[in-house]
Design a protein around this motif. Structure first.
Motif, PDB file in Angstrom:
ATOM      1  N   LYS A  29     119.444-109.670 100.309  1.00 28.88           N
ATOM      2  CA  LYS A  29     120.423-108.693 100.777  1.00 28.88           C
ATOM      3  C   LYS A  29     121.847-109.227 100.557  1.00 28.88           C
ATOM      4  CE  LYS A  29     117.186-107.119 104.378  1.00 28.88           C
ATOM      5  NZ  LYS A  29     116.990-106.964 105.842  1.00 28.88           N
ATOM      6  N   TYR A  69     114.790 -97.547 102.855  1.00 30.08           N
ATOM      7  CA  TYR A  69     114.450 -97.715 104.274  1.00 30.08           C
ATOM      8  C   TYR A  69     114.021 -96.405 104.931  1.00 30.08           C
ATOM      9  CZ  TYR A  69     115.924-102.617 104.630  1.00 30.08           C
ATOM     10  OH  TYR A  69     116.015-103.984 104.516  1.00 30.08           O
ATOM     11  N   LEU A  72     112.393 -96.032 108.286  1.00 30.26           N
ATOM     12  CA  LEU A  72     113.140 -96.437 109.495  1.00 30.26           C
ATOM     13  C   LEU A  72     114.209 -95.424 109.880  1.00 30.26           C
ATOM     14  CD1 LEU A  72     113.646-100.241 108.666  1.00 30.26           C
ATOM     15  CD2 LEU A  72     111.948 -99.234 110.192  1.00 30.26           C
ATOM     16  N   PHE A  77     119.471 -98.221 114.356  1.00 23.53           N
ATOM     17  CA  PHE A  77     120.225 -99.111 113.458  1.00 23.53           C
ATOM     18  C   PHE A  77     120.171 -98.665 111.990  1.00 23.53           C
ATOM     19  CE2 PHE A  77     115.976-100.962 114.192  1.00 23.53           C
ATOM     20  CZ  PHE A  77     115.492-101.031 112.900  1.00 23.53           C
ATOM     21  N   ARG A 105     105.737-112.718 103.064  1.00 17.82           N
ATOM     22  CA  ARG A 105     106.241-112.403 104.413  1.00 17.82           C
ATOM     23  C   ARG A 105     106.258-113.658 105.288  1.00 17.82           C
ATOM     24  NH1 ARG A 105     108.279-107.353 105.978  1.00 17.82           N
ATOM     25  NH2 ARG A 105     107.195-107.552 107.959  1.00 17.82           N
ATOM     26  N   THR A 111     111.166-110.780 111.470  1.00 19.94           N
ATOM     27  CA  THR A 111     112.335-109.915 111.244  1.00 19.94           C
ATOM     28  C   THR A 111     113.583-110.459 111.949  1.00 19.94           C
ATOM     29  OG1 THR A 111     110.851-108.026 111.101  1.00 19.94           O
ATOM     30  CG2 THR A 111     113.174-107.532 111.487  1.00 19.94           C
ATOM     31  N   ARG A 122     114.219-117.011 106.921  1.00 25.38           N
ATOM     32  CA  ARG A 122     115.085-116.499 107.991  1.00 25.38           C
ATOM     33  C   ARG A 122     115.250-117.528 109.109  1.00 25.38           C
ATOM     34  NH1 ARG A 122     112.216-110.575 108.143  1.00 25.38           N
ATOM     35  NH2 ARG A 122     113.521-109.503 106.627  1.00 25.38           N
ATOM     36  N   VAL A 129     119.353-110.465 113.588  1.00 29.93           N
ATOM     37  CA  VAL A 129     118.479-109.503 112.900  1.00 29.93           C
ATOM     38  C   VAL A 129     119.246-108.609 111.916  1.00 29.93           C
ATOM     39  CG1 VAL A 129     118.540-107.679 114.680  1.00 29.93           C
ATOM     40  CG2 VAL A 129     116.500-107.954 113.272  1.00 29.93           C
ATOM     41  N   GLY A 130     120.501-108.325 112.227  1.00 29.12           N
ATOM     42  CA  GLY A 130     121.302-107.471 111.344  1.00 29.12           C
ATOM     43  C   GLY A 130     121.808-108.182 110.097  1.00 29.12           C
ATOM     44  N   HIS A 135     114.618-109.198 102.155  1.00 24.79           N
ATOM     45  CA  HIS A 135     113.596-108.171 102.395  1.00 24.79           C
ATOM     46  C   HIS A 135     112.339-108.522 101.611  1.00 24.79           C
ATOM     47  CE1 HIS A 135     111.591-104.280 102.605  1.00 24.79           C
ATOM     48  NE2 HIS A 135     111.318-104.455 101.325  1.00 24.79           N
TER      49      HIS A 135
HETATM   50  P1  ADP Z   1     111.385-106.475 107.977  1.00 24.26           P
HETATM   51  O1  ADP Z   1     112.635-106.526 107.130  1.00 24.26           O
HETATM   52  O2  ADP Z   1     111.060-107.826 108.564  1.00 24.26           O
HETATM   53  O3  ADP Z   1     110.219-105.844 107.256  1.00 24.26           O
HETATM   54  P2  ADP Z   1     111.759-103.975 109.489  1.00 24.26           P
HETATM   55  O4  ADP Z   1     111.115-103.224 108.364  1.00 24.26           O
HETATM   56  O5  ADP Z   1     111.277-103.716 110.881  1.00 24.26           O
HETATM   57  O6  ADP Z   1     111.684-105.557 109.268  1.00 24.26           O
HETATM   58  O7  ADP Z   1     113.313-103.679 109.491  1.00 24.26           O
HETATM   59  C1  ADP Z   1     114.022-103.618 108.291  1.00 24.26           C
HETATM   60  C2  ADP Z   1     115.361-104.266 108.477  1.00 24.26           C
HETATM   61  O8  ADP Z   1     116.106-103.544 109.463  1.00 24.26           O
HETATM   62  C3  ADP Z   1     115.322-105.698 109.013  1.00 24.26           C
HETATM   63  O9  ADP Z   1     115.069-106.661 108.016  1.00 24.26           O
HETATM   64  C4  ADP Z   1     116.700-105.831 109.614  1.00 24.26           C
HETATM   65  O10 ADP Z   1     117.650-106.096 108.598  1.00 24.26           O
HETATM   66  C5  ADP Z   1     116.957-104.440 110.157  1.00 24.26           C
HETATM   67  N1  ADP Z   1     116.639-104.370 111.581  1.00 24.26           N
HETATM   68  C6  ADP Z   1     115.414-104.361 112.151  1.00 24.26           C
HETATM   69  N2  ADP Z   1     115.497-104.296 113.487  1.00 24.26           N
HETATM   70  C7  ADP Z   1     116.823-104.249 113.776  1.00 24.26           C
HETATM   71  C8  ADP Z   1     117.573-104.167 114.974  1.00 24.26           C
HETATM   72  N3  ADP Z   1     116.973-104.128 116.162  1.00 24.26           N
HETATM   73  N4  ADP Z   1     118.925-104.148 114.872  1.00 24.26           N
HETATM   74  C9  ADP Z   1     119.539-104.189 113.690  1.00 24.26           C
HETATM   75  N5  ADP Z   1     118.893-104.272 112.513  1.00 24.26           N
HETATM   76  C10 ADP Z   1     117.551-104.295 112.548  1.00 24.26           C
END
Ligand code: ADP
Length: 169
Positions: A29, A69, A72, A77, A105, A111, A122, A129-130, A135
């Motif tokens: 990222k 994404y 999501l 967020f 992973r 995450t 990580r 997390v932000g 990814h």
């Molecule tokens: P991953 O990237 O580990 O597969 P997710 O698919 O749940 O995790 O989320 C995608 C991305 O969204 C995360 O890598 C992170 O950058 C962001 N994210 C997840 N949860 C949060 C949160 N609570 N606040 C801000 N950003 C978040």
């Protein structure tokens, strides 16, 4: 007369080997690139024995980030996340190897970097997390969809690595 069974055997062997090969989509990222962590991250996949089959650098549009994404989109967020992903260069990659989706992973870590184990990307290199720098696809279907979203088929390079016989038994 004698070469045919040998060739057939070798082909079977290669096919069996190829059938076990998985591909996953990995993206560094914008925070990872800005912090100069590209080589460090690639190194961890490379030295494990996974094979890089596609790589490119691009600044994705916000619309593209929203597609990536899409699952999501209900999250609070979501908007900030898509804004962030499109805020700078992303290094998009496809890595190949046995079990690369699940193990990728593991290399990446949880995450939330606060919950990622030390030794993971990580865990070692991120704090919140932000801004978790990387990814990785979370399953076979997601991997296929993400590879198709980010890459054209001709951008995926199929080749035999000389190291393969030393990595796989
Ligand atoms: P991953 O990237 O580990 O597969 P997710 O698919 O749940 O995790 O989320 C995608 C991305 O969204 C995360 O890598 C992170 O950058 C962001 N994210 C997840 N949860 C949060 C949160 N609570 N606040 C801000 N950003 C978040």
């Amino acid at each position: 007369v004698f070469t045919l069974p040998v060739a057939a055997y070798m082909l079977q062997d290669q096919e069996a080997h190829a059938a076990e090969m998985e591909r996953t989509f990995i993206a560094i990222k914008p925070d990872g690139g800005q912090r100069g962590l590209v080589a460090e991250i690639i190194c961890r996949f490379e030295r494990k024995g996974f094979k890089l089959v596609a790589i490119k650098m691009l600044v994705p549009s916000k619309e593209f980030a929203q597609k990536h994404y899409d699952d999501l989109k209900e999250k609070p967020f979501f908007d900030g996340l898509c804004e962030f992903l499109s805020s700078g260069p992303v290094i998009a990659m496809v890595w190949e190897g046995e079990g690369v989706i699940k193990y990728g992973r593991k290399l990446i870590g949880a995450t939330d970097p606060q919950k990622s184990e030390p030794g993971t990307i990580r865990g070692d290199l991120a704090v919140v997390v932000g801004r978790n720098i990387i990814h990785g696809s979370d399953g076979l279907e997601t991997a296929k969809n993400e590879i198709n979203l980010w890459f054209q088929p001709q951008e995926l390079v199929s080749y035999t690595s000389n190291a393969e016989n030393w990595i796989y038994a």
